[in-house]
Motif scaffolding. Structure first.
Motif, short mmCIF file in Angstrom:
data_model
loop_
_atom_site.label_atom_id
_atom_site.label_comp_id
_atom_site.label_asym_id
_atom_site.label_seq_id
_atom_site.Cartn_x
_atom_site.Cartn_y
_atom_site.Cartn_z
N GLU A 1 0.85 -1.19 0.00
CA GLU A 1 0.00 0.00 0.00
C GLU A 1 0.88 1.24 0.00
O GLU A 1 1.81 1.34 0.81
CB GLU A 1 -0.92 -0.01 1.23
N SER A 2 0.59 2.18 -0.90
CA SER A 2 1.42 3.37 -1.01
C SER A 2 1.29 4.31 0.18
O SER A 2 2.24 5.01 0.53
CB SER A 2 1.09 4.13 -2.30
N SER A 3 0.12 4.33 0.84
CA SER A 3 -0.08 5.23 1.98
C SER A 3 0.68 4.73 3.20
O SER A 3 0.79 3.53 3.44
CB SER A 3 -1.58 5.33 2.32
N GLU A 4 1.19 5.68 3.98
CA GLU A 4 1.86 5.32 5.23
C GLU A 4 0.86 4.84 6.27
O GLU A 4 1.14 3.94 7.05
CB GLU A 4 2.62 6.54 5.78
N ASN B 1 4.64 1.61 0.83
CA ASN B 1 5.40 0.95 -0.23
C ASN B 1 4.64 1.10 -1.55
O ASN B 1 3.71 0.34 -1.83
CB ASN B 1 5.61 -0.53 0.08
N LYS B 2 5.03 2.08 -2.33
CA LYS B 2 4.32 2.37 -3.57
C LYS B 2 4.79 1.44 -4.68
O LYS B 2 5.98 1.31 -4.94
CB LYS B 2 4.56 3.82 -3.98
N VAL B 3 3.82 0.79 -5.33
CA VAL B 3 4.11 -0.05 -6.48
C VAL B 3 4.13 0.83 -7.72
O VAL B 3 3.18 1.56 -8.00
CB VAL B 3 3.06 -1.16 -6.63
N VAL B 4 5.22 0.78 -8.48
CA VAL B 4 5.35 1.64 -9.67
C VAL B 4 5.21 0.86 -10.96
O VAL B 4 4.97 1.45 -12.02
CB VAL B 4 6.69 2.40 -9.65
N SER B 5 5.34 -0.46 -10.91
CA SER B 5 5.14 -1.27 -12.11
C SER B 5 4.89 -2.71 -11.71
O SER B 5 5.14 -3.12 -10.57
CB SER B 5 6.34 -1.19 -13.06
N CYS B 6 4.39 -3.47 -12.68
CA CYS B 6 4.07 -4.88 -12.45
C CYS B 6 4.41 -5.65 -13.71
O CYS B 6 4.10 -5.20 -14.82
CB CYS B 6 2.59 -5.02 -12.09
N LEU C 1 8.81 -1.72 -6.62
CA LEU C 1 8.47 -0.66 -5.70
C LEU C 1 9.21 0.62 -6.06
O LEU C 1 10.21 0.59 -6.81
CB LEU C 1 8.80 -1.08 -4.27
N SER C 2 8.77 1.73 -5.52
CA SER C 2 9.37 3.03 -5.85
C SER C 2 10.84 3.10 -5.46
O SER C 2 11.62 3.86 -6.06
CB SER C 2 8.59 4.16 -5.17
N GLY C 3 11.26 2.31 -4.48
CA GLY C 3 12.67 2.30 -4.09
C GLY C 3 13.54 1.46 -4.98
O GLY C 3 14.75 1.35 -4.75
N GLY C 4 12.93 0.80 -6.00
CA GLY C 4 13.70 0.00 -6.93
C GLY C 4 13.65 -1.50 -6.67
O GLY C 4 14.10 -2.29 -7.50
N GLN C 5 13.12 -1.92 -5.53
CA GLN C 5 13.07 -3.34 -5.19
C GLN C 5 12.03 -4.06 -6.03
O GLN C 5 10.91 -3.58 -6.21
CB GLN C 5 12.75 -3.52 -3.69
N ASP D 1 -5.86 -2.00 -6.47
CA ASP D 1 -5.30 -0.67 -6.23
C ASP D 1 -6.17 0.45 -6.79
O ASP D 1 -5.67 1.54 -7.08
CB ASP D 1 -3.87 -0.57 -6.73
N GLY D 2 -7.46 0.20 -6.92
CA GLY D 2 -8.42 1.27 -7.10
C GLY D 2 -8.44 1.91 -8.47
O GLY D 2 -7.88 1.42 -9.45
N VAL D 3 -9.10 3.05 -8.51
CA VAL D 3 -9.41 3.70 -9.78
C VAL D 3 -8.15 4.14 -10.53
O VAL D 3 -8.14 4.18 -11.76
CB VAL D 3 -10.37 4.88 -9.54
N HIS D 4 -7.07 4.44 -9.81
CA HIS D 4 -5.83 4.85 -10.45
C HIS D 4 -4.82 3.69 -10.51
O HIS D 4 -3.61 3.89 -10.39
CB HIS D 4 -5.22 6.04 -9.72
N SER D 5 -5.31 2.50 -10.73
CA SER D 5 -4.51 1.28 -10.65
C SER D 5 -3.26 1.28 -11.53
O SER D 5 -3.31 1.62 -12.72
CB SER D 5 -5.40 0.09 -11.05
N ILE D 6 -2.15 0.90 -10.92
CA ILE D 6 -0.91 0.65 -11.65
C ILE D 6 -0.94 -0.74 -12.28
O ILE D 6 -0.50 -0.95 -13.41
CB ILE D 6 0.30 0.76 -10.70
N VAL D 7 -1.52 -1.70 -11.56
CA VAL D 7 -1.57 -3.07 -12.05
C VAL D 7 -2.42 -3.16 -13.31
O VAL D 7 -2.11 -3.94 -14.23
CB VAL D 7 -2.10 -4.02 -10.95
N ARG D 8 -3.49 -2.36 -13.38
CA ARG D 8 -4.36 -2.39 -14.56
C ARG D 8 -3.57 -2.12 -15.84
O ARG D 8 -3.80 -2.76 -16.87
CB ARG D 8 -5.47 -1.35 -14.41
N THR D 9 -2.64 -1.19 -15.80
CA THR D 9 -1.86 -0.86 -17.00
C THR D 9 -1.07 -2.06 -17.48
O THR D 9 -0.98 -2.33 -18.69
CB THR D 9 -0.92 0.32 -16.70
N SER D 10 -0.52 -2.85 -16.55
CA SER D 10 0.27 -4.02 -16.96
C SER D 10 -0.63 -5.11 -17.51
O SER D 10 -0.23 -5.87 -18.41
CB SER D 10 1.08 -4.55 -15.77
N VAL D 11 -1.86 -5.21 -17.01
CA VAL D 11 -2.79 -6.24 -17.49
C VAL D 11 -3.35 -5.86 -18.86
O VAL D 11 -3.42 -6.69 -19.77
CB VAL D 11 -3.92 -6.45 -16.47
#
Length: 416
Positions: A38-41, A139-144, A153-157, A168-178
């Motif tokens: 989850e990207s939020s703290e 932990n923000k997911v930036v790609s899948c 993750l945003s830190g490169g891991q 991950d909701g309406v602004h999904s990152i995972v959706r773009t990869s699918v």
């Protein structure tokens, strides 16, 4: 080639909202190892109410929820009020006594209370079957990589798994990869105001008790969508308020949410009876937020390789059928059934294909019909059409998934 080893699956869930925690609870119940990113703290839900109709409550019961933790109010369908005259008609739930005996009555609750209960089901120590799901906040997911079932993750891991679930909701990152391209929800021409009122002293004003004693729909007849949805939450100490209206703004870059004043809301509904406007004499417990309502275009698929999207990531829509959270909860229950203990990594793609077969038609239908409800004539037909309502709320996602599994993959043990 994916492993045929029999072991708990390693599952990545992206998003720790209602859908993400529900699927984490369902797959933890099935005995798998679940990590939620989850990207939020600090992940909390927006301070607003949510209606849990019987189709959603069935799945919550399957997951083992404690009803008292939702602090929910039971409602026997809805009371429809004429906004100008204050005349009202009640539309009761079918088979109310049977639903009550089964423990699956309609509930209205605070989104934060539902979120907290799903988090408990996903992460509480000592529950049966799988280990507690691990929450990775901030932990923000930036790609899948959908085929490899990995996220970056945003830190490169990069984190690998057996299956990735994009909740991950309406602004999904995972959706773009699918999907293979960036697809976003678009403005629908409608907006709503949302807030909560303090109802702790409403009993001193019996004429206002209607606001907490049922699900109330206040409609301006014969107009474009112009209505209030009002009900009690948190043991009827709060009044949840939603007011819909037209929105000419169609620019997808326009703000989705903006704070507004009481006066701005009252000016929008000049024809409404004083009975309904009196609500604004109650103290506010949250700011009034104006939300631009957006909906996802229908997607060609929800699945790619060993990755799937669900909930708002797949079919974000208008709240006019009160089924957005319910669809995510149904889909979580379905995934829990399709991935029982003993599922191997090699079986993941066929199980995700089964999920799409079971869920996409229903999710797309709710998406389309929720948008259609903005037409006042469709709103009236929905109220009158018992078959339409039954398709929504009588549906048993757990049984449908179990029946499908038994037919296509062989009998499975009964869920505990």
């Amino acid at each position: 080639m994916a492993s045929t080893e029999v072991r708990p699956l390693n599952v990545i869930v992206v998003g720790a909202g209602i859908g993400g925690l529900a699927v984490a609870a369902a797959l933890r119940k099935a005995g798998h190892i679940v990590d939620v990113y989850e990207s939020s703290e600090i992940k909390t839900e927006i301070g607003a109410g949510v209606g849990m109709q019987t189709n959603a409550v069935r799945v919550l019961k399957f997951l083992g929820f404690k009803r008292e933790n939702l602090k929910g109010s039971v409602f026997d369908w809805m009371t429809i009020h004429n906004a100008e005259t204050a005349e009202s008609n009640q539309h009761p739930t079918r088979n109310w006594e049977a639903l009550k005996n089964e423990g699956i009555e309609n509930l209205s609750c605070h989104r934060s209370d539902l979120h907290a209960e799903l988090r408990r089901l996903a992460t509480e120590e000592g529950r049966l079957n799988g280990p507690p799901a691990r929450l990775h906040l901030g932990n923000k997911v930036v790609s899948c990589d959908a085929n490899a079932a990995s996220i970056t993750l945003s830190g490169g891991q990069t984190v690998a798994s057996d299956v990735v679930i994009g909740a991950d909701g309406v602004h999904s990152i995972v959706r773009t990869s699918v999907i293979g391209q960036d697809v976003q929800a678009v403005p629908t021409g409608w907006a709503c105001y949302r807030c909560l009122f303090d109802a702790s002293k409403i009993e001193e004003h019996p004429e206002d008790n209607w606001a907490i004693n049922n699900l109330n729909n206040v409609r301006l007849e014969g107009s474009q969508l112009s209505e209030y949805i009002i009900y009690g939450v948190r043991d009827k100490t709060l009044v949840n308020f939603v007011a819909f209206h037209t929105d000419p703004e169609r620019d997808p870059k326009s703000p989705i949410a903006q704070p507004v004043s009481k006066e701005a809301v009252l000016e929008r509904y000049p024809a409404f009876h004083a009975k309904f406007l009196r609500l604004f004499d109650l103290p506010l417990t949250t700011p009034i937020i104006r939300w631009q309502l957006r909906a996802m275009p229908l997607l060609q698929t929800w699945v790619k390789g060993r990755t799937v999207i669900m909930g708002d990531a797949a079919h974000a829509t208008l709240p006019l059928l009160a089924q957005g959270a319910a669809m995510a909860i149904e889909e979580a229950g379905c995934l829990g059934i399709l991935f029982p203990s003993g599922t191997t990594p090699a079986q993941v793609p066929e199980r995700l294909a089964a999920f799409e077969t079971l869920r996409k038609e229903r999710g797309d239908w709710v998406n389309q019909q929720s948008v259609a409800q903005a037409d006042p004539e469709n709103r009236v037909q929905f109220t009158k059409n018992a078959d339409f309502r039954a398709y929504l709320t009588d549906f048993d996602a757990i049984k449908a998934s179990q029946d499908y599994f038994d037919t296509h993959f062989g009998p499975r043990a009964s869920p505990v």
